[in-house]
Design an enzyme around this catalytic site. Structure first.
Site, PDB file in Angstrom:
ATOM      1  N   VAL A  14       0.840  -1.217   0.000  1.00 12.57           N
ATOM      2  CA  VAL A  14       0.000   0.000   0.000  1.00 12.57           C
ATOM      3  C   VAL A  14       0.868   1.257   0.000  1.00 12.57           C
ATOM      4  O   VAL A  14       0.555   2.235  -0.688  1.00 12.57           O
ATOM      5  CB  VAL A  14      -0.962  -0.005   1.213  1.00 12.57           C
ATOM      6  CG1 VAL A  14      -1.870   1.208   1.175  1.00 12.57           C
ATOM      7  CG2 VAL A  14      -1.799  -1.287   1.239  1.00 12.57           C
ATOM      8  N   ALA A  43       9.446   5.568   6.134  1.00 13.19           N
ATOM      9  CA  ALA A  43      10.144   4.641   7.030  1.00 13.19           C
ATOM     10  C   ALA A  43       9.865   3.198   6.607  1.00 13.19           C
ATOM     11  O   ALA A  43       8.728   2.857   6.271  1.00 13.19           O
ATOM     12  CB  ALA A  43       9.676   4.856   8.464  1.00 13.19           C
ATOM     13  N   LYS A 105      -6.860  -1.484   9.676  1.00 17.04           N
ATOM     14  CA  LYS A 105      -8.168  -1.791  10.303  1.00 17.04           C
ATOM     15  C   LYS A 105      -8.020  -2.396  11.686  1.00 17.04           C
ATOM     16  O   LYS A 105      -8.831  -2.146  12.581  1.00 17.04           O
ATOM     17  CB  LYS A 105      -9.038  -2.682   9.416  1.00 17.04           C
ATOM     18  CG  LYS A 105      -8.342  -3.827   8.694  1.00 17.04           C
ATOM     19  CD  LYS A 105      -7.702  -3.319   7.427  1.00 17.04           C
ATOM     20  CE  LYS A 105      -6.619  -4.238   6.899  1.00 17.04           C
ATOM     21  NZ  LYS A 105      -7.005  -4.986   5.761  1.00 17.04           N
ATOM     22  N   VAL A 132     -11.282  -0.128   5.266  1.00 20.47           N
ATOM     23  CA  VAL A 132     -12.419  -1.011   4.961  1.00 20.47           C
ATOM     24  C   VAL A 132     -12.663  -1.054   3.452  1.00 20.47           C
ATOM     25  O   VAL A 132     -12.858  -0.017   2.807  1.00 20.47           O
ATOM     26  CB  VAL A 132     -13.712  -0.539   5.668  1.00 20.47           C
ATOM     27  CG1 VAL A 132     -14.858  -1.517   5.417  1.00 20.47           C
ATOM     28  CG2 VAL A 132     -13.499  -0.370   7.166  1.00 20.47           C
ATOM     29  N   GLY A 134     -10.889  -1.711   0.736  1.00 24.23           N
ATOM     30  CA  GLY A 134      -9.915  -1.221  -0.248  1.00 24.23           C
ATOM     31  C   GLY A 134     -10.311   0.079  -0.924  1.00 24.23           C
ATOM     32  O   GLY A 134     -10.424   1.127  -0.293  1.00 24.23           O
ATOM     33  N   ILE A 136     -13.133   1.036  -2.271  1.00 21.56           N
ATOM     34  CA  ILE A 136     -14.534   1.510  -2.211  1.00 21.56           C
ATOM     35  C   ILE A 136     -14.623   2.628  -1.154  1.00 21.56           C
ATOM     36  O   ILE A 136     -14.224   2.407  -0.015  1.00 21.56           O
ATOM     37  CB  ILE A 136     -15.510   0.378  -1.795  1.00 21.56           C
ATOM     38  CG1 ILE A 136     -15.318  -0.871  -2.650  1.00 21.56           C
ATOM     39  CG2 ILE A 136     -16.954   0.870  -1.844  1.00 21.56           C
ATOM     40  CD1 ILE A 136     -16.192  -2.056  -2.208  1.00 21.56           C
ATOM     41  N   GLU A 190      -3.104 -10.310   4.358  1.00 23.34           N
ATOM     42  CA  GLU A 190      -2.458  -9.673   5.503  1.00 23.34           C
ATOM     43  C   GLU A 190      -1.103 -10.341   5.751  1.00 23.34           C
ATOM     44  O   GLU A 190      -0.858 -11.455   5.290  1.00 23.34           O
ATOM     45  CB  GLU A 190      -3.343  -9.839   6.754  1.00 23.34           C
ATOM     46  CG  GLU A 190      -4.648  -9.091   6.682  1.00 23.34           C
ATOM     47  CD  GLU A 190      -4.468  -7.597   6.436  1.00 23.34           C
ATOM     48  OE1 GLU A 190      -3.838  -6.935   7.256  1.00 23.34           O
ATOM     49  OE2 GLU A 190      -4.954  -7.102   5.403  1.00 23.34           O
ATOM     50  N   LYS A 205     -13.002  -4.974  10.132  1.00 26.87           N
ATOM     51  CA  LYS A 205     -13.707  -4.032   9.245  1.00 26.87           C
ATOM     52  C   LYS A 205     -15.177  -3.889   9.655  1.00 26.87           C
ATOM     53  O   LYS A 205     -15.736  -2.787   9.624  1.00 26.87           O
ATOM     54  CB  LYS A 205     -13.602  -4.521   7.800  1.00 26.87           C
ATOM     55  CG  LYS A 205     -12.179  -4.452   7.258  1.00 26.87           C
ATOM     56  CD  LYS A 205     -12.027  -5.279   5.996  1.00 26.87           C
ATOM     57  CE  LYS A 205     -10.637  -5.151   5.399  1.00 26.87           C
ATOM     58  NZ  LYS A 205     -10.369  -6.166   4.374  1.00 26.87           N
ATOM     59  N   GLY A 302      -5.252  -4.692  -2.683  1.00 30.58           N
ATOM     60  CA  GLY A 302      -4.304  -4.472  -3.770  1.00 30.58           C
ATOM     61  C   GLY A 302      -3.730  -3.068  -3.692  1.00 30.58           C
ATOM     62  O   GLY A 302      -4.342  -2.165  -3.115  1.00 30.58           O
TER      63      GLY A 302
END
Ligand code: NDP
Ligand code: HSE
Length: 436
Positions: A14, A43, A105, A132, A134, A136, A190, A205, A302
Site C-alpha cells: 500500500v 520509514a 483496520k 475497509v 480497499g 470503495i 495480511e 472491518k 491491492g
C-alpha cells in the site's frame, strides 16, 4: 504556497502504491486539494528493498519515530500494519499535533476509541477510508452520504483474499492453499494470512462499519467470527444445486435486543448481486430507512485500489487542515458525546436460516429421524437433498435448508442430530441470508 509535507510509515504494497499514485496524479490531486502534496520521507525496515523501488525524492529511514517527530511533516500516513508499534507511532503523531491517515483496520478496530479521543483533544484528524473494503469509499458513503438515515443493517463481502479464494474454488475447482498463495503473491493478504481466512480481518472491518452506521463505540470483542478454512468443495457445489453461493459475509444488524455483529461463511441466493461479487472484489449492502438499500462495489485489496482510498484521505485532510476542528466530520460519523451504548446481542440470540450437511447411514428411517428432530423443536425445513452414496460406501450425504430460526434452538437441533446413531458427527452448519 508551501506544499503540505507527508511522511509515510511503510513502503510495502500500500505504501508503494500510495507513493506512485501521488507522484503520477500529482497535478490532478493538487487541483483537488488546493495545495501540492509532497512525500518528504518514508520509514521501512529493509532499506535495500525500499531503495530498489526507485521512488524519487523521498528520503528513506529505518527510524519511523524520526518521521513522526519531523516538525516539517504535517500528515503521517501509517501503512506498516500491526498494532503495538503502529499505535505508538499514531499516538505520538497526534501528540505532536499531526494529522494521521491509516489503512490499518486492526489498529482502528482495537484502539480506535483511544486514538479518536486523543485526536479530538488535540484537534487532529485521523482518516481511515482504506481500512475497509480497499478502493470503495464506503466510510465516506456511510458517514456522509447516508447521514440522513437510520441504518437498520448492513452486510458485506469485506475481505478480498477470502472472496478470491472462494471464487477460484467455485469457478475453477482450485485448491484452497494454492489460491491463498496466489493472493499473497498479489499483495492482497495480511502479513498473517490467518487474519483473512479466519475472518479476523473482516471482523476488524465490520467493527468499524457498525460503529459509523449505528453510532456505537468500536467493539471488536463483540464480533462473532468464523472463517472459511472449513468450507469444502462439496458444500460449494451442494449450495449451487440449491440455488445459492457461499460467500464470507460480515453482517451488522440492529435489533430490539441490541446489535448483532457477525462474520461467517453464508449461503446467499444466487440471484442477489452480492452472490455475484467475485475474485478480489468487495461489496457492501447498506439498508437505510430513507435511502433504502444501497450497494457499494469495488476492488477490496491491492496496491493502487487501496492507495486510491489513502490518497483521498490525504486530500480530505489537506482541504480541511485549517478548518475549525468542531466543523469537521466526526471520526465515527456521530458526535463523540452522542455515541450510544447499544449492547451486543449474544450468539444464541442471532436469527438466521441454515444449511446443514450430514453423513447418515444408508438405511430406512433415517430421513424420518432427522425430520422428527426438527419437528419436535418447531424448526421448519425449506428444502432437503439426499445424495447417492459414493461407490463402496454405506453413508449418504443429506443436505437441509431450514427457515429462519433462533441460533440457540438450532444448536439444540444439531446436538440432537449428532446424538442419533444413524448420523455421523459433525453436522456441518452454514448460515443462510436472503438479504431481501
Ligand atoms: P506490507 O507488508 O506490504 O508493507 C508493510 C510496510 O511497512 C513495509 O514497507 C515494511 O518495511 C514497513 N514496516 C513494517 N514494520 C515497520 C517498522 N517497525 N518500522 C518501519 N517500517 C516498517 O503491508 P501492506 O502494504 O499490505 O499493508 C499495510 C497496511 O495496510 C496494513 O495495515 C494492512 O492491513 C492495510 N491494508 C492492506 C491492503 C492490501 O491490499 N495489501 C488493503 C487495505 C489495507 P519492510 O518491507 O522493509 O519490512
Ligand atoms: N487482506 C485484506 C483483504 C486487505 O484481503 O481484504 C484489504 O483490507
Amino acid at each position: 504556497m508551501e506544499p503540505v509535507k507527508v511522511g509515510l510509515l511503510g513502503l510495502g504494497v500500500v505504501g508503494e502504491g500510495t507513493a506512485r499514485v501521488l507522484a503520477r496524479n500529482a497535478q490532478e490531486i493538487s487541483r483537488r486539494a488546493g495545495n501540492r502534496i509532497e512525500v518528504k520521507s518514508a520509514a521501512v525496515r529493509n532499506l535495500g528493498k525500499a531503495e530498489a523501488l526507485g521512488i524519487e525524492g523521498v528520503a528513506l529511514t529505518t527510524d519511523a519515530m524520526s518521521v513522526v517527530d519531523d516538525p516539517e511533516i504535517s500528515v503521517v500516513v501509517e501503512l506498516m500494519g500491526g498494532c503495538d508499534f503502529a499505535r505508538e507511532c499514531v499516538m505520538r503523531a497526534i501528540e505532536n499535533g499531526k494529522h494521521v491517515v491509516t489503512a490499518n483496520k486492526a489498529l482502528i478496530a482495537l484502539h480506535g476509541n483511544e486514538i479518536f479521543q486523543a485526536a479530538q483533544d488535540k484537534g487532529c484528524m485521523v482518516a481511515f477510508e482504506a481500512a475497509v473494503a480497499g478502493g470503495i469509499p464506503i466510510i465516506k458513503a456511510i458517514r456522509e452520504g447516508l447521514a440522513a438515515n437510520r441504518i437498520a443493517w448492513l452486510a458485506g463481502i469485506i475481505n478480498g483474499t477470502g472472496n478470491f479464494i472462494l471464487s477460484e474454488m467455485r469457478e475453477k475447482g482450485r485448491d484452497f492453499d494454492d489460491v491463498l498463495a496466489e493472493a499473497q503473491a498479489l499483495g492482497y493478504a495480511e502479513a498473517d494470512p490467518t487474519f483473512d481466512v479466519e475472518g479476523i480481518d473482516a471482523a476488524h472491518k465490520l467493527t468499524i462499519l457498525a460503529s459509523i452506521a449505528f453510532g456505537i463505540p468500536l467493539q471488536f470483542e463483540a464480533v462473532y467470527t468464523e472463517g472459511i478454512s472449513a468450507i469444502t468443495s462439496e458444500d460449494v457445489s451442494y449450495a449451487e444445486e440449491l440455488g445459492y453461493r457461499i460467500k464470507h459475509l460480515g453482517v451488522a444488524r440492529k435489533s430490539k435486543d441490541g446489535v448483532e455483529l457477525r462474520v461467517h461463511p453464508t449461503l446467499i441466493p444466487e440471484r442477489r448481486l452480492l452472490a455475484n461479487v467475485n475474485g478480489v472484489m468487495n461489496a457492501v449492502l447498506v439498508n437505510g430507512d430513507a435511502a433504502g438499500p444501497t450497494l457499494y462495489y469495488g476492488q477490496g485489496a491491492g496496491a493502487e485500489a487501496t492507495a486510491s482510498a489513502v490518497v483521498a484521505d490525504i486530500v480530505d485532510v489537506v482541504r480541511t487542515m485549517t478548518a475549525d476542528p468542531h466543523n469537521r466530520v466526526p471520526h465515527l460519523a456521530f458526535q463523540p458525546e452522542s455515541l450510544s451504548n447499544l449492547a451486543p446481542v449474544s450468539q444464541d440470540a442471532f436469527e438466521s436460516a441454515y444449511y446443514l450437511r450430514m453423513e447418515a447411514c444408508d438405511q430406512p428411517g433415517v430421513m424420518a429421524d432427522v425430520s422428527r428432530v426438527f419437528g419436535d423443536l418447531g424448526i421448519s425445513i425449506e428444502a432437503i437433498l439426499q445424495k447417492e452414496p459414493a461407490e463402496d460406501s454405506s453413508v449418504v450425504p443429506i443436505i437441509l435448508l431450514t427457515r429462519r430460526v433462533n441460533e440457540g434452538l438450532m444448536n439444540e437441533g444439531i446436538a440432537r442430530l449428532e446424538a442419533l446413531s444413524s448420523v455421523d458427527k459433525p453436522v456441518v452448519r452454514i448460515r443462510v441470508e436472503s438479504l431481501g
